[in-house]
Design a protein around this motif. Structure first.
Motif, PDB file in Angstrom:
ATOM      1  N   VAL A  22       0.849  -1.196   0.000  1.00  0.00           N
ATOM      2  CA  VAL A  22       0.000   0.000   0.000  1.00  0.00           C
ATOM      3  C   VAL A  22       0.886   1.247   0.000  1.00  0.00           C
ATOM      4  O   VAL A  22       1.760   1.403   0.852  1.00  0.00           O
ATOM      5  N   GLN A  23       0.626   2.131  -0.959  1.00  0.00           N
ATOM      6  CA  GLN A  23       1.452   3.323  -1.166  1.00  0.00           C
ATOM      7  C   GLN A  23       0.584   4.573  -1.187  1.00  0.00           C
ATOM      8  O   GLN A  23      -0.501   4.576  -1.775  1.00  0.00           O
ATOM      9  N   ASP A  24       1.041   5.629  -0.527  1.00  0.00           N
ATOM     10  CA  ASP A  24       0.355   6.917  -0.577  1.00  0.00           C
ATOM     11  C   ASP A  24       0.435   7.445  -2.009  1.00  0.00           C
ATOM     12  O   ASP A  24       1.523   7.604  -2.556  1.00  0.00           O
ATOM     13  N   ALA A  25      -0.712   7.714  -2.619  1.00  0.00           N
ATOM     14  CA  ALA A  25      -0.742   8.141  -4.016  1.00  0.00           C
ATOM     15  C   ALA A  25      -0.129   9.522  -4.223  1.00  0.00           C
ATOM     16  O   ALA A  25       0.296   9.847  -5.332  1.00  0.00           O
ATOM     17  N   VAL A  26      -0.064  10.326  -3.160  1.00  0.00           N
ATOM     18  CA  VAL A  26       0.481  11.678  -3.282  1.00  0.00           C
ATOM     19  C   VAL A  26       1.981  11.703  -2.991  1.00  0.00           C
ATOM     20  O   VAL A  26       2.783  12.144  -3.809  1.00  0.00           O
ATOM     21  N   THR A  27       2.368  11.200  -1.826  1.00  0.00           N
ATOM     22  CA  THR A  27       3.774  11.289  -1.414  1.00  0.00           C
ATOM     23  C   THR A  27       4.617  10.145  -1.949  1.00  0.00           C
ATOM     24  O   THR A  27       5.845  10.218  -1.940  1.00  0.00           O
ATOM     25  N   LYS A  28       3.959   9.066  -2.393  1.00  0.00           N
ATOM     26  CA  LYS A  28       4.616   7.852  -2.906  1.00  0.00           C
ATOM     27  C   LYS A  28       5.325   7.065  -1.807  1.00  0.00           C
ATOM     28  O   LYS A  28       6.095   6.149  -2.101  1.00  0.00           O
ATOM     29  N   GLU A  29       5.059   7.382  -0.562  1.00  0.00           N
ATOM     30  CA  GLU A  29       5.647   6.611   0.532  1.00  0.00           C
ATOM     31  C   GLU A  29       4.892   5.305   0.728  1.00  0.00           C
ATOM     32  O   GLU A  29       3.665   5.254   0.597  1.00  0.00           O
ATOM     33  N   VAL A  30       5.637   4.241   1.047  1.00  0.00           N
ATOM     34  CA  VAL A  30       5.014   2.951   1.336  1.00  0.00           C
ATOM     35  C   VAL A  30       4.393   3.017   2.725  1.00  0.00           C
ATOM     36  O   VAL A  30       5.050   3.385   3.694  1.00  0.00           O
ATOM     37  N   LEU A  31       3.107   2.665   2.810  1.00  0.00           N
ATOM     38  CA  LEU A  31       2.388   2.756   4.072  1.00  0.00           C
ATOM     39  C   LEU A  31       2.389   1.444   4.847  1.00  0.00           C
ATOM     40  O   LEU A  31       2.574   1.435   6.055  1.00  0.00           O
ATOM     41  N   THR A  32       2.180   0.351   4.148  1.00  0.00           N
ATOM     42  CA  THR A  32       2.141  -0.937   4.833  1.00  0.00           C
ATOM     43  C   THR A  32       2.216  -2.068   3.823  1.00  0.00           C
ATOM     44  O   THR A  32       2.066  -1.863   2.616  1.00  0.00           O
ATOM     45  N   LYS A  47     -15.699  -1.622  -3.575  1.00  0.00           N
ATOM     46  CA  LYS A  47     -15.964  -0.560  -2.596  1.00  0.00           C
ATOM     47  C   LYS A  47     -15.087   0.672  -2.783  1.00  0.00           C
ATOM     48  O   LYS A  47     -15.421   1.757  -2.302  1.00  0.00           O
ATOM     49  N   GLY A  48     -13.937   0.492  -3.436  1.00  0.00           N
ATOM     50  CA  GLY A  48     -13.045   1.631  -3.626  1.00  0.00           C
ATOM     51  C   GLY A  48     -12.219   1.968  -2.397  1.00  0.00           C
ATOM     52  O   GLY A  48     -11.603   3.029  -2.329  1.00  0.00           O
ATOM     53  N   GLU A  49     -12.210   1.069  -1.404  1.00  0.00           N
ATOM     54  CA  GLU A  49     -11.383   1.212  -0.214  1.00  0.00           C
ATOM     55  C   GLU A  49     -10.661  -0.119   0.013  1.00  0.00           C
ATOM     56  O   GLU A  49     -11.107  -1.165  -0.468  1.00  0.00           O
ATOM     57  N   THR A  50      -9.555  -0.074   0.760  1.00  0.00           N
ATOM     58  CA  THR A  50      -8.761  -1.285   0.927  1.00  0.00           C
ATOM     59  C   THR A  50      -9.424  -2.301   1.843  1.00  0.00           C
ATOM     60  O   THR A  50      -9.879  -1.972   2.937  1.00  0.00           O
ATOM     61  N   TRP A  51      -9.450  -3.520   1.383  1.00  0.00           N
ATOM     62  CA  TRP A  51      -9.867  -4.693   2.147  1.00  0.00           C
ATOM     63  C   TRP A  51      -8.734  -5.697   2.073  1.00  0.00           C
ATOM     64  O   TRP A  51      -8.133  -5.899   1.013  1.00  0.00           O
ATOM     65  N   PHE A  52      -8.429  -6.324   3.201  1.00  0.00           N
ATOM     66  CA  PHE A  52      -7.339  -7.294   3.254  1.00  0.00           C
ATOM     67  C   PHE A  52      -7.828  -8.591   3.889  1.00  0.00           C
ATOM     68  O   PHE A  52      -8.976  -8.689   4.340  1.00  0.00           O
ATOM     69  N   TYR A  53      -6.915  -9.557   3.917  1.00  0.00           N
ATOM     70  CA  TYR A  53      -7.189 -10.803   4.638  1.00  0.00           C
ATOM     71  C   TYR A  53      -6.186 -10.911   5.777  1.00  0.00           C
ATOM     72  O   TYR A  53      -4.966 -10.872   5.559  1.00  0.00           O
ATOM     73  N   LYS A  72      -8.764   5.321   0.596  1.00  0.00           N
ATOM     74  CA  LYS A  72      -9.466   5.383  -0.680  1.00  0.00           C
ATOM     75  C   LYS A  72      -8.518   4.948  -1.791  1.00  0.00           C
ATOM     76  O   LYS A  72      -7.443   5.528  -1.964  1.00  0.00           O
ATOM     77  N   VAL A  73      -8.919   3.957  -2.552  1.00  0.00           N
ATOM     78  CA  VAL A  73      -8.041   3.397  -3.576  1.00  0.00           C
ATOM     79  C   VAL A  73      -8.055   4.266  -4.831  1.00  0.00           C
ATOM     80  O   VAL A  73      -9.113   4.621  -5.356  1.00  0.00           O
ATOM     81  N   VAL A  74      -6.859   4.611  -5.293  1.00  0.00           N
ATOM     82  CA  VAL A  74      -6.689   5.396  -6.510  1.00  0.00           C
ATOM     83  C   VAL A  74      -6.395   4.484  -7.696  1.00  0.00           C
ATOM     84  O   VAL A  74      -6.945   4.647  -8.782  1.00  0.00           O
ATOM     85  N   GLN A  88      -2.300   2.015  -4.648  1.00  0.00           N
ATOM     86  CA  GLN A  88      -2.075   3.429  -4.375  1.00  0.00           C
ATOM     87  C   GLN A  88      -3.350   4.023  -3.797  1.00  0.00           C
ATOM     88  O   GLN A  88      -4.444   3.825  -4.342  1.00  0.00           O
ATOM     89  N   VAL A  89      -3.209   4.748  -2.686  1.00  0.00           N
ATOM     90  CA  VAL A  89      -4.385   5.197  -1.934  1.00  0.00           C
ATOM     91  C   VAL A  89      -4.257   6.645  -1.481  1.00  0.00           C
ATOM     92  O   VAL A  89      -3.159   7.208  -1.437  1.00  0.00           O
ATOM     93  N   TYR A  90      -5.410   7.211  -1.137  1.00  0.00           N
ATOM     94  CA  TYR A  90      -5.467   8.444  -0.367  1.00  0.00           C
ATOM     95  C   TYR A  90      -5.792   8.021   1.068  1.00  0.00           C
ATOM     96  O   TYR A  90      -6.924   7.616   1.350  1.00  0.00           O
TER      97      TYR A  90
END
Length: 204
Positions: A22-32, A47-53, A72-74, A88-90
């Motif tokens: 998961v990466q911030d779509a603006v800063t390009k930093e890896v989030l998790t 849904k347009g939002e992240t879902w994981f297992y 929010k998934v970009v 890539q997300v907001y």
């Protein structure tokens, strides 16, 4: 949301999982780094939002369902082997359970993330208007006051640069950036739109 792959072509491992970076779509930093199965990937797209297992709980996990820190998934991409996904997300708030912006917050440089965090904080201040907050004061005074402060801070940056003081210039530039973010929020223009404009100019 932009898809650059066919979901049916994703290669899941023997446990039915695929790593999702998961990466911030603006800063390009890896989030998790998390994992998806077919169902969570389908939900993410729907849904347009992240879902994981969750491997530890062995259940689907909607990021931010309890904390409010949704993503929010970009866009979604897979790698050359189609066995890993880049999401890539907001982000709305911190990505890490510790409260840090990123699960990799110890990695430098991480300072670009402050722009996203500050934009979110300013958004929260505008919505909740906490008493005693300077940001609340600016929003309550309105656009004319905000524009006046942007002008004043821009002048302070010019003076600091003329004085040749790095400390003064750093301080005044930070003030200017803050007030510009307040202005963008008041004008309902996301910072990402400004960054996209810069990127388009760079490509030219």
């Amino acid at each position: 949301m932009k898809l650059t792959f066919v979901p049916e072509k994703v290669h899941f491992d023997e446990k039915g999982l695929v790593p999702a970076i998961v990466q911030d779509a603006v800063t390009k930093e890896v989030l998790t780094l998390a994992y998806m199965n077919k169902e969570s990937l389908a939900l993410t797209i729907e849904k347009g939002e992240t879902w994981f297992y969750s491997r530890s709980r062995q259940e689907l996990w909607h990021k931010g369902a309890t904390s409010g820190n949704t993503q929010k998934v970009v866009s979604l991409h897979y790698d050359c082997d189609q066995d890993a996904i880049l999401v890539q997300v907001y982000p709305t708030g911190p990505a890490c359970h510790t409260g840090e912006y990123s699960c990799f917050s110890e990695i430098e440089p991480k300072h670009l993330g402050i722009l996203t965090q500050l934009e979110e904080l300013i958004k929260e201040r505008e919505q909740k208007r906490p008493e005693g907050s300077y940001t609340t004061y600016l929003f309550e005074k309105g656009i004319d006051k905000i524009l006046k402060k942007v002008g004043e801070e821009a002048a302070e940056v010019i003076i600091a640069a003329k004085n040749g003081s790095h400390d003064e210039l750093r301080y005044e530039t930070a003030d200017l950036l803050f007030h510009l973010l307040v202005l963008l929020r008041e004008s309902k223009l996301p910072l990402d739109e400004v960054l996209k404009e810069l990127a388009s100019r760079y490509k030219k």
